[in-house]
Design a protein around this motif. Structure first.
Motif, mmCIF file in Angstrom:
data_model
loop_
_atom_site.group_PDB
_atom_site.id
_atom_site.type_symbol
_atom_site.label_atom_id
_atom_site.label_comp_id
_atom_site.label_asym_id
_atom_site.label_seq_id
_atom_site.Cartn_x
_atom_site.Cartn_y
_atom_site.Cartn_z
ATOM 1 N N ASP A 112 0.820 -1.210 0.000
ATOM 2 C CA ASP A 112 0.000 0.000 0.000
ATOM 3 C C ASP A 112 0.853 1.259 0.000
ATOM 4 O OD1 ASP A 112 -2.268 -1.481 -0.013
ATOM 5 O OD2 ASP A 112 -2.606 -1.406 2.153
ATOM 6 N N ASP A 113 2.038 1.184 0.663
ATOM 7 C CA ASP A 113 2.893 2.365 0.734
ATOM 8 C C ASP A 113 3.397 2.784 -0.642
ATOM 9 O OD1 ASP A 113 4.494 1.675 3.938
ATOM 10 O OD2 ASP A 113 2.642 2.711 3.445
ATOM 11 N N ASP A 114 3.516 1.818 -1.555
ATOM 12 C CA ASP A 114 4.019 2.138 -2.882
ATOM 13 C C ASP A 114 3.068 3.064 -3.635
ATOM 14 O OD1 ASP A 114 6.213 0.576 -2.402
ATOM 15 O OD2 ASP A 114 5.369 -1.206 -3.370
ATOM 16 N N ASN A 115 1.790 3.067 -3.259
ATOM 17 C CA ASN A 115 0.799 3.885 -3.942
ATOM 18 C C ASN A 115 0.485 5.153 -3.164
ATOM 19 O OD1 ASN A 115 0.451 1.920 -5.987
ATOM 20 N ND2 ASN A 115 -0.852 0.727 -4.610
ATOM 21 N N TYR A 116 1.179 5.385 -2.077
ATOM 22 C CA TYR A 116 0.867 6.546 -1.234
ATOM 23 C C TYR A 116 1.289 7.839 -1.903
ATOM 24 C CZ TYR A 116 1.296 9.971 2.525
ATOM 25 O OH TYR A 116 1.211 11.103 3.287
ATOM 26 N N VAL A 136 11.849 10.688 -6.946
ATOM 27 C CA VAL A 136 11.157 10.835 -5.667
ATOM 28 C C VAL A 136 10.085 9.757 -5.507
ATOM 29 C CG1 VAL A 136 9.808 12.387 -4.206
ATOM 30 C CG2 VAL A 136 11.547 13.321 -5.772
ATOM 31 N N SER A 137 10.054 9.130 -4.348
ATOM 32 C CA SER A 137 8.968 8.214 -3.995
ATOM 33 C C SER A 137 8.526 8.531 -2.575
ATOM 34 C CB SER A 137 9.411 6.752 -4.102
ATOM 35 O OG SER A 137 10.454 6.469 -3.181
ATOM 36 N N TRP A 138 7.254 8.230 -2.284
ATOM 37 C CA TRP A 138 6.684 8.594 -0.991
ATOM 38 C C TRP A 138 6.209 7.360 -0.227
ATOM 39 C CZ3 TRP A 138 6.714 13.435 1.083
ATOM 40 C CH2 TRP A 138 6.968 14.509 0.220
ATOM 41 N N GLU A 139 6.315 7.452 1.091
ATOM 42 C CA GLU A 139 5.765 6.438 1.986
ATOM 43 C C GLU A 139 5.078 7.132 3.143
ATOM 44 O OE1 GLU A 139 8.560 3.610 3.384
ATOM 45 O OE2 GLU A 139 9.200 2.953 1.391
ATOM 46 N N TYR A 140 4.107 6.441 3.726
ATOM 47 C CA TYR A 140 3.455 6.931 4.934
ATOM 48 C C TYR A 140 3.953 6.076 6.079
ATOM 49 C CZ TYR A 140 -0.215 8.420 8.166
ATOM 50 O OH TYR A 140 -0.897 8.937 9.248
ATOM 51 N N GLU A 141 4.608 6.695 7.044
ATOM 52 C CA GLU A 141 5.227 5.930 8.117
ATOM 53 C C GLU A 141 5.150 6.697 9.436
ATOM 54 O OE1 GLU A 141 9.623 4.014 9.118
ATOM 55 O OE2 GLU A 141 9.001 4.295 7.039
ATOM 56 N N PHE A 162 3.684 10.122 9.477
ATOM 57 C CA PHE A 162 4.345 11.184 8.716
ATOM 58 C C PHE A 162 4.487 10.776 7.250
ATOM 59 C CE2 PHE A 162 6.284 11.271 13.019
ATOM 60 C CZ PHE A 162 5.735 12.466 13.455
ATOM 61 N N ALA A 163 4.692 11.778 6.393
ATOM 62 C CA ALA A 163 5.003 11.530 4.990
ATOM 63 C C ALA A 163 6.519 11.530 4.830
ATOM 64 C CB ALA A 163 4.382 12.613 4.109
ATOM 65 N N LYS A 164 7.042 10.459 4.255
ATOM 66 C CA LYS A 164 8.491 10.338 4.072
ATOM 67 C C LYS A 164 8.806 10.261 2.584
ATOM 68 C CE LYS A 164 10.667 6.424 4.632
ATOM 69 N NZ LYS A 164 11.318 5.221 5.209
ATOM 70 N N ALA A 165 9.640 11.188 2.130
ATOM 71 C CA ALA A 165 10.084 11.191 0.736
ATOM 72 C C ALA A 165 11.462 10.565 0.644
ATOM 73 C CB ALA A 165 10.127 12.616 0.206
ATOM 74 N N GLU A 166 11.617 9.627 -0.266
ATOM 75 C CA GLU A 166 12.927 9.050 -0.565
ATOM 76 C C GLU A 166 13.315 9.521 -1.955
ATOM 77 O OE1 GLU A 166 12.613 4.839 -0.145
ATOM 78 O OE2 GLU A 166 12.519 4.928 2.053
ATOM 79 N N PHE A 167 14.523 10.083 -2.086
ATOM 80 C CA PHE A 167 14.908 10.694 -3.353
ATOM 81 C C PHE A 167 16.422 10.833 -3.431
ATOM 82 C CE2 PHE A 167 14.318 13.950 -0.196
ATOM 83 C CZ PHE A 167 15.285 14.915 -0.435
ATOM 84 N N TYR A 168 16.879 11.349 -4.557
ATOM 85 C CA TYR A 168 18.290 11.664 -4.747
ATOM 86 C C TYR A 168 18.430 13.166 -4.920
ATOM 87 C CZ TYR A 168 19.701 6.807 -5.245
ATOM 88 O OH TYR A 168 19.957 5.485 -4.994
ATOM 89 N N ALA A 203 13.459 12.522 3.602
ATOM 90 C CA ALA A 203 12.959 13.730 4.251
ATOM 91 C C ALA A 203 11.550 13.465 4.773
ATOM 92 C CB ALA A 203 12.956 14.913 3.280
ATOM 93 N N TRP A 204 11.291 13.909 5.993
ATOM 94 C CA TRP A 204 10.024 13.658 6.665
ATOM 95 C C TRP A 204 9.243 14.967 6.821
ATOM 96 C CZ3 TRP A 204 8.979 8.706 9.062
ATOM 97 C CH2 TRP A 204 10.024 7.790 8.934
ATOM 98 N N PHE A 205 7.917 14.867 6.597
ATOM 99 C CA PHE A 205 7.019 16.010 6.746
ATOM 100 C C PHE A 205 5.781 15.563 7.519
ATOM 101 C CE2 PHE A 205 9.609 16.855 3.091
ATOM 102 C CZ PHE A 205 9.785 18.232 3.055
ATOM 103 N N ASP A 206 5.202 16.492 8.288
ATOM 104 C CA ASP A 206 3.940 16.165 8.944
ATOM 105 C C ASP A 206 2.790 16.420 7.970
ATOM 106 O OD1 ASP A 206 3.296 18.881 8.949
ATOM 107 O OD2 ASP A 206 3.709 19.165 11.075
ATOM 108 N N PRO A 207 1.553 16.024 8.304
ATOM 109 C CA PRO A 207 0.429 16.177 7.359
ATOM 110 C C PRO A 207 0.145 17.620 6.967
ATOM 111 C CG PRO A 207 -0.124 14.598 9.076
ATOM 112 C CD PRO A 207 1.162 15.242 9.497
ATOM 113 N N GLN A 208 0.636 18.581 7.766
ATOM 114 C CA GLN A 208 0.424 19.995 7.439
ATOM 115 C C GLN A 208 1.518 20.565 6.540
ATOM 116 O OE1 GLN A 208 0.174 18.858 10.843
ATOM 117 N NE2 GLN A 208 -1.962 18.507 10.245
#
Length: 287
Positions: free
Chosen positions: A32-36, A56-61, A64-70, A78-83
């Motif tokens: 499910d995280d692959d489609n987040y 860039v790819s995103w996961e919900y963990e 928080f929203a976590k972006a994995e990228f180069y 990088a981690w972000f809150d829902p706001q």
């Protein structure tokens, strides 16, 4: 982020792709995280902070929203809150990309001959940037945390190290306010919560200190390590006059409490380890 783990992940992904391609009748469902996909407020904040991010790819963990990228050649999380508030960034670095002060500190340390397995840069809003060196020496391992100026903040060895990812924590602003009230101009690096309360790692007057609060955000004590030669003469004289005079001094910690300043000695003799505490006046408190 371990490079050997990343390699294993790539091998697994290649193997999975081959299996799915060769056997169309085999179900290869995505997690499910692959489609987040986070809300637009998050992606806009991300694009503003990292305009040159690639792959860039995103996961919900952990909420928080976590972006994995180069970012250039570096692998980043990088981690972000829902706001859309940025909370933490972890960058996988080569050793040579470390600040010179960190390399100098490591190369003059007792770990200089250990193998550097991984280097991570940790950034957080309103906190200092620090670097984690993951080391190995045969069957032994260690994690060293350094400030940008090369001050050793934390040393974890043999079983105390962790491969867990760095996850942001939401901490009451009152803790930060209390720390800065007690230690003006201090740099805060980490704020961790456990069953006892909160542990705050700071750099104050070029000294790494641990500040402890209970769960109600009441200050308990502050602790930092010193060399035995830095302990007051009255304290060292009291130790030499005590029954522990013949013990080897392993470590010395200063403990600041509401009722005064204390010096804690970790001592060893033969196979016996003992901890004794002296007040700043040289009185043996326990031992």
């Amino acid at each position: 982020m371990k490079m050997n783990v990343c390699m294993k992940t790539k091998v697994w992904m290649m193997a999975t792709a081959l299996v799915c391609g060769s056997f169309a009748f085999t179900a290869c469902d995505d997690d499910d995280d692959d489609n987040y996909q986070p809300e637009s407020v998050v992606t806009k904040a991300f694009d503003t902070k990292y305009p040159s991010a690639q792959r860039v790819s995103w996961e919900y963990e952990s909420g928080f929203a976590k972006a994995e990228f180069y970012d250039g050649v570096y692998e980043v999380e990088a981690w972000f809150d829902p706001q859309g508030n940025w909370l933490l960034t972890e960058t996988d670095l080569p050793y040579m990309a470390l600040p010179q002060a960190v390399k100098d500190a490591f190369e003059s340390s007792a770990y200089a001959n250990w193998q550097v397995e991984d280097v991570d840069k940790i950034e957080q809003p309103d906190n200092g940037t620090y670097y984690i060196l993951d080391l190995e020496n045969g069957e032994r391992d260690a994690d060293l945390h350094y400030s940008e100026g090369g001050v050793l903040i934390k040393e974890l060895t043999d079983g105390n190290t962790s491969d867990k990812p760095h996850v942001p924590t939401v901490t009451p602003n009152s803790i930060r306010d209390e720390v800065l009230k007690m230690y003006p101009d201090a740099t805060i690096f980490e704020i961790d919560r456990d069953g006892r309360g909160y542990e705050v790692e700071i750099l104050h007057e070029y000294i790494h200190k641990e500040v402890w609060f209970d769960s109600n955000i009441q200050w308990l004590y502050t602790e930092w390590e010193i060399f035995a030669s830095q302990a007051p003469d009255v304290v060292m004289n009291a130790l030499q006059a005590s029954q522990y005079a013949s013990y080897w001094i392993d470590d010395v910690h200063v403990i600041q409490r509401a009722d005064g300043l204390f010096y804690e000695f970790e001592l060893e003799q033969g196979g016996r380890d003992i901890t004794v505490l002296f007040s700043e006046e040289g009185n043996l408190v326990n031992g």
